[in-house]
Design a protein around this motif. Structure first.
Motif, mmCIF file in Angstrom:
data_model
loop_
_atom_site.group_PDB
_atom_site.id
_atom_site.type_symbol
_atom_site.label_atom_id
_atom_site.label_comp_id
_atom_site.label_asym_id
_atom_site.label_seq_id
_atom_site.Cartn_x
_atom_site.Cartn_y
_atom_site.Cartn_z
ATOM 1 N N GLU A 1 1.796 15.329 -5.991
ATOM 2 C CA GLU A 1 0.437 15.347 -5.513
ATOM 3 C C GLU A 1 -0.370 14.062 -5.879
ATOM 4 N N CYS A 2 -1.411 14.117 -4.946
ATOM 5 C CA CYS A 2 -2.208 12.925 -5.275
ATOM 6 C C CYS A 2 -3.677 13.288 -5.191
ATOM 7 N N SER A 3 -4.413 12.930 -6.333
ATOM 8 C CA SER A 3 -5.647 13.455 -6.318
ATOM 9 C C SER A 3 -6.706 12.458 -5.671
ATOM 10 N N LYS A 4 -7.993 12.874 -5.331
ATOM 11 C CA LYS A 4 -9.004 12.313 -4.687
ATOM 12 C C LYS A 4 -9.310 10.994 -5.259
ATOM 13 N N THR A 5 -9.222 10.833 -6.636
ATOM 14 C CA THR A 5 -9.713 9.765 -7.446
ATOM 15 C C THR A 5 -8.470 8.691 -7.126
ATOM 16 N N GLU A 6 -7.285 9.071 -7.199
ATOM 17 C CA GLU A 6 -6.144 8.279 -6.759
ATOM 18 C C GLU A 6 -6.257 7.500 -5.305
ATOM 19 N N ILE A 7 -6.566 8.477 -4.433
ATOM 20 C CA ILE A 7 -6.972 8.129 -3.114
ATOM 21 C C ILE A 7 -7.856 7.160 -3.253
ATOM 22 N N ASN A 8 -8.952 7.331 -3.745
ATOM 23 C CA ASN A 8 -10.228 6.291 -3.774
ATOM 24 C C ASN A 8 -9.773 5.039 -4.460
ATOM 25 N N ALA A 9 -8.868 4.989 -5.246
ATOM 26 C CA ALA A 9 -8.454 3.800 -5.889
ATOM 27 C C ALA A 9 -7.663 2.918 -4.977
ATOM 28 N N ILE A 10 -6.645 3.699 -4.425
ATOM 29 C CA ILE A 10 -5.941 3.127 -3.271
ATOM 30 C C ILE A 10 -6.690 2.495 -2.232
ATOM 31 N N GLU A 11 -7.706 3.203 -1.755
ATOM 32 C CA GLU A 11 -8.584 2.671 -0.613
ATOM 33 C C GLU A 11 -9.383 1.560 -1.286
ATOM 34 N N ARG A 12 -9.877 1.554 -2.370
ATOM 35 C CA ARG A 12 -10.571 0.340 -2.764
ATOM 36 C C ARG A 12 -9.610 -0.948 -2.800
ATOM 37 N N ILE A 13 -8.361 -0.728 -3.271
ATOM 38 C CA ILE A 13 -7.539 -1.718 -3.382
ATOM 39 C C ILE A 13 -7.058 -2.240 -1.927
ATOM 40 N N SER A 14 -7.142 -1.340 -0.969
ATOM 41 C CA SER A 14 -6.655 -1.745 0.403
ATOM 42 C C SER A 14 -7.797 -2.579 0.888
ATOM 43 N N ASN A 15 -9.118 -2.317 0.595
ATOM 44 C CA ASN A 15 -10.165 -3.158 0.992
ATOM 45 C C ASN A 15 -9.973 -4.471 0.494
ATOM 46 N N TYR A 16 -9.893 -4.503 -0.908
ATOM 47 C CA TYR A 16 -9.601 -6.005 -1.514
ATOM 48 C C TYR A 16 -8.498 -6.668 -1.072
ATOM 49 N N LEU B 1 0.776 -1.197 0.128
ATOM 50 C CA LEU B 1 0.028 0.096 0.248
ATOM 51 C C LEU B 1 0.796 1.209 -0.084
ATOM 52 N N HIS B 2 1.819 1.206 0.765
ATOM 53 C CA HIS B 2 2.925 2.136 0.795
ATOM 54 C C HIS B 2 3.392 2.674 -0.811
ATOM 55 N N CYS B 3 3.839 1.495 -1.361
ATOM 56 C CA CYS B 3 4.216 1.589 -2.775
ATOM 57 C C CYS B 3 3.278 2.307 -3.812
ATOM 58 N N LEU B 4 2.018 2.143 -3.664
ATOM 59 C CA LEU B 4 0.960 2.526 -4.374
ATOM 60 C C LEU B 4 0.836 4.069 -3.946
ATOM 61 N N PHE B 5 0.932 4.418 -2.773
ATOM 62 C CA PHE B 5 0.960 5.886 -2.523
ATOM 63 C C PHE B 5 2.056 6.733 -3.076
ATOM 64 N N GLN B 6 3.230 6.058 -3.228
ATOM 65 C CA GLN B 6 4.356 6.699 -3.740
ATOM 66 C C GLN B 6 4.379 6.851 -5.106
ATOM 67 N N ILE B 7 3.577 5.734 -5.753
ATOM 68 C CA ILE B 7 3.406 6.040 -7.301
ATOM 69 C C ILE B 7 2.526 7.208 -7.684
ATOM 70 N N ALA B 8 1.281 7.093 -6.655
ATOM 71 C CA ALA B 8 0.509 8.312 -7.044
ATOM 72 C C ALA B 8 1.100 9.639 -6.764
ATOM 73 N N LEU B 9 2.211 9.664 -5.904
ATOM 74 C CA LEU B 9 2.574 10.993 -5.483
ATOM 75 C C LEU B 9 3.999 11.316 -6.207
ATOM 76 N N ALA B 10 3.956 10.600 -7.268
ATOM 77 C CA ALA B 10 5.452 10.573 -8.247
ATOM 78 C C ALA B 10 5.431 12.102 -8.750
ATOM 79 N N ASP B 11 4.257 12.591 -9.013
ATOM 80 C CA ASP B 11 4.047 13.987 -9.816
ATOM 81 C C ASP B 11 4.047 14.803 -8.594
#
Length: 240
Positions: free
Chosen positions: A140-155, A128-138
């Motif tokens: 910033e991390c958008s709300k949709t990216e956070i939502n995607a990571i949260e969905r993955i976390s649940n799965y 999960l840390h890795c996914l956040f780091q990919i999202a923040l590579a630019d």
């Protein structure tokens, strides 16, 4: 970012993850005809190690495309990470596969189920840390990216409390220290100390001590954030 594939190398064979991936992806991209045949076999066999690797790339692709944009900064970040782990030639093959996945609708839940089969809970937290780091590579991390990571976390069957702990390591606000420790601001001193000790056990670097120097470094950084949050609350509450 090296820790994921280093970890998997040890988990599956005790050798480097690059050797594991090379076996599957080497045949996958050997030729255009061979690529199509190998790719079909790769995707159809849900229990192969190669399929497990594709499941990881599916998650990376999901985060990258979740906001409707494939940003060059994110792609370059992933490319650099692949080169560092597998070398230039092998990274090029994996980037080709990633590009395919970026243009496809993929089954995120199924990919997460496969990953959950192979990865322990502490290692899924690291993923999960890795996914956040990919999202923040630019930057910033958008709300949709956070939502995607949260969905993955649940799965990935991670608890909501653990997800919020990791989220607040990256996005701080006045309540982030409490969120990291998974307690309310109204929690008693005893409850805060108990929560801190529990998280120290869960996130202690010794949990991944067998997975190599890079992984231990990442684990130490996360462990430090928990300690920093605890120190902030201690200072605010004035307790020892």
């Amino acid at each position: 970012m090296k820790w994921i594939f280093s970890a998997l190398g040890f988990l599956f064979s005790g050798s480097i993850w690059g050797a594991f991936v090379g076996y599957g992806l080497g045949s996958l991209f050997e030729s255009k005809k061979g690529k199509d045949n190998a790719r079909q076999e790769y995707l159809s066999n849900g229990r192969t190690q190669g399929d497990f690797h594709i499941s990881l790339l599916i998650l990376f692709a999901e985060v990258m495309k979740s906001d409707g944009r494939i940003l060059k900064s994110e792609l370059n970040y992933v490319k650099q990470w692949l080169v560092q782990n597998f070398g230039e030639n092998e990274a090029q093959k994996q980037v080709l596969l990633l590009r395919e996945l970026l243009n496809q609708n993929t089954d995120i839940q199924n990919a997460c189920e496969r990953i959950t089969t192979f990865l322990s809970y502490p290692n899924r937290l690291q993923l999960l840390h890795c996914l956040f780091q990919i999202a923040l590579a630019d930057g910033e991390c958008s709300k949709t990216e956070i939502n995607a990571i949260e969905r993955i976390s649940n799965y990935l069957r991670l608890s909501s409390a653990d997800y919020k702990t990791i989220l607040n390591m990256y996005f701080k606000d006045t309540d982030s220290a409490y969120a990291i420790l998974q307690v309310d601001k109204s929690a008693s001193e005893e409850e805060i100390k108990k929560a801190y000790k529990k998280l120290c056990i869960k996130y202690h670097p010794d949990k991944v001590a067998h997975l190599g120097e890079e992984i231990q470094k990442s684990a130490n950084e996360k462990f430090q954030k928990i300690n920093e949050a605890y120190e902030i609350i201690k200072k605010e509450r004035n307790f020892k």
